[in-house]
Design an enzyme around this catalytic site. Sequence first.
Site, PDB file in Angstrom:
ATOM      1  N   TYR A  69       0.876  -1.304   0.124  1.00 16.75           N
ATOM      2  CA  TYR A  69      -0.026  -0.144   0.123  1.00 16.75           C
ATOM      3  C   TYR A  69       0.814   1.339   0.077  1.00 16.75           C
ATOM      4  O   TYR A  69       0.244   2.167  -0.688  1.00 16.75           O
ATOM      5  CB  TYR A  69      -0.930  -0.087   1.003  1.00 16.75           C
ATOM      6  CG  TYR A  69      -2.228  -0.951   0.910  1.00 16.75           C
ATOM      7  CD1 TYR A  69      -3.340  -0.304   0.242  1.00 16.75           C
ATOM      8  CD2 TYR A  69      -2.159  -2.313   1.272  1.00 16.75           C
ATOM      9  CE1 TYR A  69      -4.264  -1.063  -0.126  1.00 16.75           C
ATOM     10  CE2 TYR A  69      -3.403  -2.919   1.159  1.00 16.75           C
ATOM     11  CZ  TYR A  69      -4.640  -2.336   0.265  1.00 16.75           C
ATOM     12  OH  TYR A  69      -5.590  -3.096  -0.241  1.00 16.75           O
ATOM     13  N   GLN A 103     -14.898   4.484  -6.559  1.00 16.34           N
ATOM     14  CA  GLN A 103     -14.369   3.305  -5.680  1.00 16.34           C
ATOM     15  C   GLN A 103     -12.726   3.557  -5.722  1.00 16.34           C
ATOM     16  O   GLN A 103     -12.182   2.671  -5.153  1.00 16.34           O
ATOM     17  CB  GLN A 103     -14.636   2.023  -6.380  1.00 16.34           C
ATOM     18  CG  GLN A 103     -16.051   1.774  -6.654  1.00 16.34           C
ATOM     19  CD  GLN A 103     -16.149   0.611  -7.808  1.00 16.34           C
ATOM     20  OE1 GLN A 103     -16.309  -0.684  -7.674  1.00 16.34           O
ATOM     21  NE2 GLN A 103     -16.507   1.219  -9.039  1.00 16.34           N
ATOM     22  N   VAL A 105      -9.117   4.949  -4.623  1.00 22.75           N
ATOM     23  CA  VAL A 105      -8.584   5.622  -3.333  1.00 22.75           C
ATOM     24  C   VAL A 105      -7.303   6.326  -3.553  1.00 22.75           C
ATOM     25  O   VAL A 105      -6.594   6.719  -2.543  1.00 22.75           O
ATOM     26  CB  VAL A 105      -8.054   4.297  -2.481  1.00 22.75           C
ATOM     27  CG1 VAL A 105      -9.130   3.188  -1.914  1.00 22.75           C
ATOM     28  CG2 VAL A 105      -7.063   3.133  -3.301  1.00 22.75           C
ATOM     29  N   ASP A 106      -7.228   6.755  -4.723  1.00 21.60           N
ATOM     30  CA  ASP A 106      -6.046   7.447  -5.188  1.00 21.60           C
ATOM     31  C   ASP A 106      -6.010   8.890  -5.136  1.00 21.60           C
ATOM     32  O   ASP A 106      -4.980   9.744  -5.117  1.00 21.60           O
ATOM     33  CB  ASP A 106      -5.761   7.276  -6.631  1.00 21.60           C
ATOM     34  CG  ASP A 106      -6.830   7.360  -7.451  1.00 21.60           C
ATOM     35  OD1 ASP A 106      -7.612   8.251  -7.315  1.00 21.60           O
ATOM     36  OD2 ASP A 106      -6.772   6.788  -8.829  1.00 21.60           O
ATOM     37  N   HIS A 121     -14.522   3.258  -1.131  1.00 20.13           N
ATOM     38  CA  HIS A 121     -13.225   2.161  -0.751  1.00 20.13           C
ATOM     39  C   HIS A 121     -12.315   2.772   0.243  1.00 20.13           C
ATOM     40  O   HIS A 121     -11.374   2.348   0.176  1.00 20.13           O
ATOM     41  CB  HIS A 121     -12.799   1.474  -1.809  1.00 20.13           C
ATOM     42  CG  HIS A 121     -13.935   0.366  -2.343  1.00 20.13           C
ATOM     43  ND1 HIS A 121     -13.681  -0.194  -3.612  1.00 20.13           N
ATOM     44  CD2 HIS A 121     -15.095  -0.069  -2.060  1.00 20.13           C
ATOM     45  CE1 HIS A 121     -14.840  -0.989  -3.876  1.00 20.13           C
ATOM     46  NE2 HIS A 121     -15.709  -0.821  -3.045  1.00 20.13           N
ATOM     47  N   CYS A 129      -5.450   2.677  12.935  1.00 13.05           N
ATOM     48  CA  CYS A 129      -4.870   1.372  13.722  1.00 13.05           C
ATOM     49  C   CYS A 129      -5.893   0.275  13.530  1.00 13.05           C
ATOM     50  O   CYS A 129      -7.005   0.250  13.031  1.00 13.05           O
ATOM     51  CB  CYS A 129      -4.631   1.430  14.993  1.00 13.05           C
ATOM     52  SG  CYS A 129      -5.816   1.792  16.191  1.00 13.05           S
ATOM     53  N   CYS A 154      -2.907   3.081  21.064  1.00  8.07           N
ATOM     54  CA  CYS A 154      -2.973   1.887  21.719  1.00  8.07           C
ATOM     55  C   CYS A 154      -1.994   0.729  21.382  1.00  8.07           C
ATOM     56  O   CYS A 154      -2.200  -0.241  21.637  1.00  8.07           O
ATOM     57  CB  CYS A 154      -4.481   1.298  21.126  1.00  8.07           C
ATOM     58  SG  CYS A 154      -4.780   0.977  19.562  1.00  8.07           S
ATOM     59  N   SER A 193     -15.186  -2.390 -13.825  1.00 10.08           N
ATOM     60  CA  SER A 193     -15.736  -3.525 -14.319  1.00 10.08           C
ATOM     61  C   SER A 193     -17.263  -4.004 -13.824  1.00 10.08           C
ATOM     62  O   SER A 193     -17.785  -4.953 -14.209  1.00 10.08           O
ATOM     63  CB  SER A 193     -14.673  -4.565 -13.967  1.00 10.08           C
ATOM     64  OG  SER A 193     -14.443  -4.648 -12.652  1.00 10.08           O
TER      65      SER A 193
HETATM   66  P1  OAD Z   1     -11.247  -3.131 -12.518  1.00 12.76           P
HETATM   67  O1  OAD Z   1      -9.965  -3.379 -12.718  1.00 12.76           O
HETATM   68  O2  OAD Z   1     -12.101  -4.255 -12.157  1.00 12.76           O
HETATM   69  O3  OAD Z   1     -11.904  -2.635 -13.795  1.00 12.76           O
HETATM   70  C1  OAD Z   1     -11.491  -1.237 -14.355  1.00 12.76           C
HETATM   71  C2  OAD Z   1     -12.287  -0.926 -15.610  1.00 12.76           C
HETATM   72  O4  OAD Z   1     -11.878   0.046 -16.312  1.00 12.76           O
HETATM   73  C3  OAD Z   1     -12.220  -2.316 -16.736  1.00 12.76           C
HETATM   74  O5  OAD Z   1     -13.735  -2.653 -17.024  1.00 12.76           O
HETATM   75  C4  OAD Z   1     -11.822  -1.719 -18.056  1.00 12.76           C
HETATM   76  O6  OAD Z   1     -12.172  -2.128 -19.113  1.00 12.76           O
HETATM   77  C5  OAD Z   1     -11.745  -0.047 -17.773  1.00 12.76           C
HETATM   78  N1  OAD Z   1     -10.867   0.826 -18.009  1.00 12.76           N
HETATM   79  C6  OAD Z   1      -9.569   0.435 -18.625  1.00 12.76           C
HETATM   80  N2  OAD Z   1      -8.884   1.758 -19.015  1.00 12.76           N
HETATM   81  C7  OAD Z   1      -9.736   2.709 -19.224  1.00 12.76           C
HETATM   82  C8  OAD Z   1     -10.010   3.943 -19.522  1.00 12.76           C
HETATM   83  N3  OAD Z   1      -8.810   4.342 -20.005  1.00 12.76           N
HETATM   84  N4  OAD Z   1     -10.866   4.581 -19.314  1.00 12.76           N
HETATM   85  C9  OAD Z   1     -12.180   3.947 -18.989  1.00 12.76           C
HETATM   86  N5  OAD Z   1     -12.326   2.780 -18.471  1.00 12.76           N
HETATM   87  C10 OAD Z   1     -11.033   2.131 -18.522  1.00 12.76           C
HETATM   88  O7  OAD Z   1     -11.405  -1.867 -11.435  1.00 12.76           O
HETATM   89  P2  OAD Z   1     -12.652  -1.424 -10.519  1.00 12.76           P
HETATM   90  O8  OAD Z   1     -14.109  -1.730 -11.387  1.00 12.76           O
HETATM   91  O9  OAD Z   1     -12.497  -0.056  -9.918  1.00 12.76           O
HETATM   92  O10 OAD Z   1     -11.404  -2.982  -4.530  1.00 12.76           O
HETATM   93  O11 OAD Z   1     -12.528  -2.617  -9.579  1.00 12.76           O
HETATM   94  C11 OAD Z   1     -13.613  -2.292  -8.497  1.00 12.76           C
HETATM   95  C12 OAD Z   1     -12.833  -2.794  -6.878  1.00 12.76           C
HETATM   96  O12 OAD Z   1     -12.324  -3.899  -7.174  1.00 12.76           O
HETATM   97  C13 OAD Z   1     -11.675  -1.749  -6.578  1.00 12.76           C
HETATM   98  O13 OAD Z   1     -12.335  -0.589  -5.996  1.00 12.76           O
HETATM   99  C14 OAD Z   1     -10.925  -2.782  -5.578  1.00 12.76           C
HETATM  100  C15 OAD Z   1     -10.978  -3.999  -6.426  1.00 12.76           C
HETATM  101  O14 OAD Z   1     -10.497  -5.030  -5.927  1.00 12.76           O
HETATM  102  C16 OAD Z   1     -11.123  -3.138  -3.436  1.00 12.76           C
HETATM  103  O15 OAD Z   1      -9.995  -3.401  -3.260  1.00 12.76           O
HETATM  104  C17 OAD Z   1     -11.999  -3.359  -2.259  1.00 12.76           C
END
Ligand code: OAD
Length: 253
Positions: A69, A103, A105-106, A121, A129, A154, A193
């Site tokens: 992280y 979603q 965290v950046d 997220h 902690c 703690c 996704s």
């Molecule tokens: P994913 O990696 O699952 O999906 C990313 C999506 O972005 C995909 O559908 C890609 O096709 C699309 N993508 C790629 N390049 C792109 C671009 N230039 N413009 C637009 N879209 C693009 O990421 P998340 O859906 O954010 O959670 O994942 C959800 C959660 O799963 C995250 O928050 C994290 C992860 O595990 C935790 O860590 C709890």
Amino acid sequence: MNDLELQKVAKLIQSANHVAVLTGAGISAESGMATFRDPLTGMWAHFRPEDLATPDAFRRNPAVVWNWYMQRRQSAIKALPNPGHRVLAWLETKVPRLSLITQNVDNLHQSAGSSNVVELHGSIHRFKCFENHHAIPIELADASPEEPPQCPSCKSLARPDVVWFGEMLPELAMNRAIGSAQTADLFLVIGTSGVVQPAASLGITAKRNGSKVVVINPDPNAAMAGEIFLQGPSGVVLPRLAEAAWGVDQSFF
Ligand code: OAD
């Protein structure tokens, strides 16, 4: 991207009273941040989530999780918002009400100027902690990039203030997100996704409550049945949408 569809979304966004937006890792891809599920470059193509993003993983090996992280935090600090983030920040000045739910965290939406971002997220730039969730000063975290420092109150170990698999989402953020999905008249699903719950259901909630839903993603598999789909990277599609709706030159972003 189909120009007719783009024009259709431009009209919807111009006339909307409340636009809600859900973003995922894809919106930060053009800022150089890895997504999770890209088969080649995604983080989950190289690491197993159960080794890095669960409370059990942290209990088993806190230093490995912490270090991963802290490296991601450094990548996020070096990254700059891209035109996709910038259009969403600018959109706040154009529509009567904009709710931005992420979603990610950046912190890149906030760097681009978005206010009131709902972080579903958590954030990679805050620490708490492990045992008691006391806030940990960021200087203490940064002084110890290899191993989690102890909580000054703690003595429990510090961890990033992100949501791990198996954990509940922050209640306030989730309630705000659901409220926005229920009241929006246009709901944009950008760069996700849509496989991680409960964020993935927000579009369905919006639709059930009468909102139009628009998906923006380069991957044709991301199109949701019955929704308007704008295929392409968000850093390209969003400036084109702003141009189509308000005539602002794409180079502005
Ligand atoms: P994913 O990696 O699952 O999906 C990313 C999506 O972005 C995909 O559908 C890609 O096709 C699309 N993508 C790629 N390049 C792109 C671009 N230039 N413009 C637009 N879209 C693009 O990421 P998340 O859906 O954010 O959670 O994942 C959800 C959660 O799963 C995250 O928050 C994290 C992860 O595990 C935790 O860590 C709890």
